[in-house]
Design a protein around this motif. Structure first.
Motif, short mmCIF file in Angstrom:
data_model
loop_
_atom_site.label_atom_id
_atom_site.label_comp_id
_atom_site.label_asym_id
_atom_site.label_seq_id
_atom_site.Cartn_x
_atom_site.Cartn_y
_atom_site.Cartn_z
N MET A 203 0.84 -1.07 -0.22
CA MET A 203 -0.01 0.09 0.05
C MET A 203 0.85 1.33 0.09
O MET A 203 1.86 1.25 0.76
N ALA A 204 0.56 2.13 -0.65
CA ALA A 204 1.23 3.57 -0.83
C ALA A 204 1.31 4.32 0.22
O ALA A 204 0.53 4.45 1.19
N THR A 205 2.26 4.83 0.61
CA THR A 205 2.53 5.87 1.76
C THR A 205 2.85 7.38 1.09
O THR A 205 3.73 7.40 0.22
N ILE A 206 2.38 8.25 1.69
CA ILE A 206 2.44 9.58 1.27
C ILE A 206 3.07 10.32 2.33
O ILE A 206 3.01 10.28 3.37
N ILE A 207 4.46 10.99 1.65
CA ILE A 207 5.24 11.77 2.84
C ILE A 207 5.05 13.39 2.26
O ILE A 207 5.35 13.67 1.44
N ARG A 208 4.51 13.91 3.35
CA ARG A 208 4.42 15.42 3.03
C ARG A 208 5.17 16.15 4.03
O ARG A 208 5.70 15.42 4.88
N LYS A 209 5.51 17.70 3.94
CA LYS A 209 6.37 18.16 4.86
C LYS A 209 5.83 18.11 6.27
O LYS A 209 6.57 18.06 7.12
N GLN A 210 4.58 18.19 6.58
CA GLN A 210 3.85 18.17 7.89
C GLN A 210 3.59 16.90 8.20
O GLN A 210 3.11 16.83 9.53
N GLU A 211 3.48 15.89 7.37
CA GLU A 211 2.48 14.57 8.06
C GLU A 211 3.18 13.48 6.99
O GLU A 211 3.62 13.62 5.77
N THR A 212 2.77 12.22 7.38
CA THR A 212 3.06 10.72 6.79
C THR A 212 1.43 10.27 6.62
O THR A 212 1.11 10.29 7.74
N ILE A 213 0.92 10.03 5.58
CA ILE A 213 0.11 9.25 5.50
C ILE A 213 0.09 7.71 5.05
O ILE A 213 0.58 7.52 3.76
N GLN A 214 -0.77 6.85 5.85
CA GLN A 214 -0.42 5.70 5.53
C GLN A 214 -1.87 4.74 5.34
O GLN A 214 -1.69 3.83 4.77
N ASP A 215 -2.84 5.45 6.12
CA ASP A 215 -4.21 4.74 6.00
C ASP A 215 -4.60 4.80 4.47
O ASP A 215 -4.86 5.83 3.85
#
Length: 177
Positions: free
Chosen positions: A1-13
């Motif tokens: 499953m993809a993971t998003i890395i942003r400056k202020q957060e990581t999204i894994q759900d």
């Protein structure tokens, strides 16, 4: 499953990943690869015959995507640390660029990183086996392999001529660089 890395957060759900990418104009799905392909996909490299076997085993997915999105062709890209010229190949795509046609990838083994600058925001999408991502034409992005240096991805095309990268000056699209 993809993971998003942003400056202020990581999204894994999974639902939050899909929601975030949808809001950015990207298509994201997660598809299970057939277990019957696990043995062949576990190999580092594939012969042309093995690539055809994999594509044949995924023909049902291509048929579905042709009906939904109008894709006309597909192929299989296999990248790993022993591919001759791998660093030169990656250097073509690890800089910010666009394509004049959408870029579509279904990751069937390994992992990699798509980076984006959309609406002035820079973020990364770490993709792995099962991830399907469609990047609309003229979307600022880049791609590189992660530390594992290994990926197998089915590429889907409506028009192969729109696949050449057109490089973009990052300073012109990034807000608060």
């Amino acid at each position: 499953m993809a993971t998003i890395i942003r400056k202020q957060e990581t999204i894994q759900d999974k639902d939050q990943v899909k929601d975030f990418l949808t809001k950015k104009g990207l298509v994201y799905e997660s598809y299970k690869t057939p277990e019957s392909l696990d043995l062949i996909l576990g190999q580092k490299g594939l012969s042309d015959a093995e690539k055809e076997e994999v594509l044949s085993g995924l023909e049902y997915r291509f048929d579905q995507l042709k009906k939904q999105h109008g894709y006309k062709a597909n192929d299989l890209v296999v990248l790993h640390d022993e591919v001759p010229g791998i660093q030169d190949m990656l250097a073509k795509f690890d800089k910010l660029h666009i394509h004049t046609d959408e870029e579509v990838r279904y990751i069937i083994d390994g992992s990699g990183i798509f980076g984006f600058i959309i609406d002035g925001e820079r973020f990364e999408v770490h993709v792995e086996k099962g991830d399907f991502i469609s990047i609309p034409a003229n979307t600022n992005h880049w791609f590189t392999l992660d530390q594992k240096l290994r990926i197998k991805a089915v590429r889907y095309f409506k028009d192969n001529s729109g696949w050449t990268p057109v490089y973009v000056d990052e300073s012109k699209v990034l807000v608060n660089a």
